[in-house]
Design a protein around this motif. Structure first.
Motif, mmCIF file in Angstrom:
data_model
loop_
_atom_site.group_PDB
_atom_site.id
_atom_site.type_symbol
_atom_site.label_atom_id
_atom_site.label_comp_id
_atom_site.label_asym_id
_atom_site.label_seq_id
_atom_site.Cartn_x
_atom_site.Cartn_y
_atom_site.Cartn_z
ATOM 1 N N VAL A 1 -9.694 -33.088 83.562
ATOM 2 C CA VAL A 1 -8.758 -32.743 82.476
ATOM 3 C C VAL A 1 -9.440 -31.863 81.438
ATOM 4 O O VAL A 1 -8.899 -30.838 81.031
ATOM 5 C CB VAL A 1 -8.182 -34.028 81.820
ATOM 6 C CG1 VAL A 1 -7.424 -33.687 80.546
ATOM 7 C CG2 VAL A 1 -7.287 -34.766 82.794
ATOM 8 N N MET A 2 -10.645 -32.250 81.025
ATOM 9 C CA MET A 2 -11.328 -31.520 79.955
ATOM 10 C C MET A 2 -11.773 -30.123 80.385
ATOM 11 O O MET A 2 -12.054 -29.275 79.544
ATOM 12 C CB MET A 2 -12.535 -32.319 79.457
ATOM 13 C CG MET A 2 -12.181 -33.682 78.880
ATOM 14 S SD MET A 2 -10.941 -33.645 77.581
ATOM 15 C CE MET A 2 -11.884 -32.966 76.239
ATOM 16 N N GLY A 3 -11.805 -29.878 81.685
ATOM 17 C CA GLY A 3 -12.228 -28.571 82.190
ATOM 18 C C GLY A 3 -11.171 -27.497 82.102
ATOM 19 O O GLY A 3 -11.421 -26.356 82.491
ATOM 20 N N ASN A 4 -9.990 -27.819 81.570
ATOM 21 C CA ASN A 4 -8.908 -26.842 81.536
ATOM 22 C C ASN A 4 -8.052 -27.071 80.294
ATOM 23 O O ASN A 4 -7.474 -28.140 80.123
ATOM 24 C CB ASN A 4 -8.074 -26.994 82.818
ATOM 25 C CG ASN A 4 -6.944 -26.015 82.903
ATOM 26 O OD1 ASN A 4 -5.945 -26.155 82.207
ATOM 27 N ND2 ASN A 4 -7.097 -25.031 83.763
ATOM 28 N N LYS A 5 -7.963 -26.055 79.431
ATOM 29 C CA LYS A 5 -7.234 -26.191 78.162
ATOM 30 C C LYS A 5 -5.753 -26.501 78.362
ATOM 31 O O LYS A 5 -5.158 -27.235 77.588
ATOM 32 C CB LYS A 5 -7.374 -24.911 77.336
ATOM 33 C CG LYS A 5 -8.748 -24.732 76.756
ATOM 34 C CD LYS A 5 -8.828 -23.446 75.954
ATOM 35 C CE LYS A 5 -10.226 -23.277 75.417
ATOM 36 N NZ LYS A 5 -10.615 -21.907 75.237
ATOM 37 N N LYS B 1 -6.075 -43.227 76.666
ATOM 38 C CA LYS B 1 -6.790 -44.148 75.762
ATOM 39 C C LYS B 1 -8.286 -43.857 75.770
ATOM 40 O O LYS B 1 -8.938 -43.875 74.721
ATOM 41 C CB LYS B 1 -6.536 -45.597 76.185
ATOM 42 C CG LYS B 1 -5.149 -46.089 75.871
ATOM 43 C CD LYS B 1 -4.959 -47.509 76.360
ATOM 44 C CE LYS B 1 -3.532 -47.969 76.151
ATOM 45 N NZ LYS B 1 -3.256 -49.251 76.804
ATOM 46 N N GLU B 2 -8.822 -43.593 76.944
ATOM 47 C CA GLU B 2 -10.252 -43.306 77.068
ATOM 48 C C GLU B 2 -10.608 -42.008 76.333
ATOM 49 O O GLU B 2 -11.637 -41.930 75.651
ATOM 50 C CB GLU B 2 -10.627 -43.211 78.555
ATOM 51 C CG GLU B 2 -12.106 -43.137 78.816
ATOM 52 C CD GLU B 2 -12.902 -44.347 78.341
ATOM 53 O OE1 GLU B 2 -14.046 -44.142 77.890
ATOM 54 O OE2 GLU B 2 -12.393 -45.487 78.397
ATOM 55 N N LEU B 3 -9.759 -40.997 76.447
ATOM 56 C CA LEU B 3 -10.008 -39.727 75.752
ATOM 57 C C LEU B 3 -9.972 -39.914 74.235
ATOM 58 O O LEU B 3 -10.759 -39.307 73.508
ATOM 59 C CB LEU B 3 -8.980 -38.669 76.181
ATOM 60 C CG LEU B 3 -9.130 -38.132 77.598
ATOM 61 C CD1 LEU B 3 -7.953 -37.232 77.961
ATOM 62 C CD2 LEU B 3 -10.444 -37.367 77.762
ATOM 63 N N LYS B 4 -9.070 -40.754 73.747
ATOM 64 C CA LYS B 4 -8.986 -41.017 72.299
ATOM 65 C C LYS B 4 -10.265 -41.667 71.789
ATOM 66 O O LYS B 4 -10.728 -41.355 70.699
ATOM 67 C CB LYS B 4 -7.804 -41.944 72.000
ATOM 68 C CG LYS B 4 -6.502 -41.239 71.858
ATOM 69 C CD LYS B 4 -5.445 -42.236 71.429
ATOM 70 C CE LYS B 4 -4.102 -41.552 71.339
ATOM 71 N NZ LYS B 4 -3.014 -42.510 71.199
ATOM 72 N N LYS B 5 -10.823 -42.577 72.575
ATOM 73 C CA LYS B 5 -12.072 -43.245 72.177
ATOM 74 C C LYS B 5 -13.202 -42.233 72.003
ATOM 75 O O LYS B 5 -14.068 -42.423 71.162
ATOM 76 C CB LYS B 5 -12.512 -44.250 73.255
ATOM 77 C CG LYS B 5 -11.734 -45.513 73.312
ATOM 78 C CD LYS B 5 -12.360 -46.431 74.345
ATOM 79 C CE LYS B 5 -11.371 -47.415 74.909
ATOM 80 N NZ LYS B 5 -11.899 -48.139 76.068
ATOM 81 N N ARG B 6 -13.160 -41.183 72.807
ATOM 82 C CA ARG B 6 -14.248 -40.204 72.791
ATOM 83 C C ARG B 6 -14.042 -39.082 71.789
ATOM 84 O O ARG B 6 -14.955 -38.307 71.542
ATOM 85 C CB ARG B 6 -14.394 -39.592 74.194
ATOM 86 C CG ARG B 6 -14.768 -40.623 75.225
ATOM 87 C CD ARG B 6 -14.697 -40.050 76.599
ATOM 88 N NE ARG B 6 -14.962 -41.081 77.585
ATOM 89 C CZ ARG B 6 -15.755 -40.930 78.625
ATOM 90 N NH1 ARG B 6 -16.344 -39.773 78.840
ATOM 91 N NH2 ARG B 6 -15.939 -41.917 79.456
ATOM 92 N N ALA B 7 -12.852 -38.985 71.250
ATOM 93 C CA ALA B 7 -12.544 -37.864 70.341
ATOM 94 C C ALA B 7 -13.273 -37.991 69.023
ATOM 95 O O ALA B 7 -13.643 -39.048 68.591
ATOM 96 C CB ALA B 7 -11.039 -37.788 70.097
#
Length: 81
Positions: A9-13, A75-81
């Motif tokens: 997911v993070m590899g593509n805007k 949820k995991e992405l929010k934790k890392r933001a």
């Protein structure tokens, strides 16, 4: 598995933007995702198909929504933001 999906997911805007829109606005048809994201239909269509192929989104009656795995990833992405 989750690390691979996050990298995907993070590899593509466009993938990031599509997921953010559905997270913030709720289930949406592809044309609304394109409008909210100021993206073209083909770009959104490709991004939706890519994330759906990884099991993060599904289409029901022309509306795209998160799967359980997609919710977990969000949820995991929010934790890392």
């Amino acid at each position: 598995m989750m690390e691979e999906l996050i990298g995907f997911v993070m590899g593509n805007k466009q993938r990031i933007k599509v997921l953010e829109i559905i997270e913030s606005k709720g289930p949406q048809p592809a044309d609304k995702v394109a409008k909210f994201g100021r993206l073209t239909g083909p770009v959104v269509g490709r991004a939706l198909e890519e994330v759906a192929g990884k099991g993060l989104l599904r289409e029901k009656g022309g509306v795209w929504e998160f799967t359980d795995l997609g919710v977990e990833l969000s949820k995991e992405l929010k934790k890392r933001a």
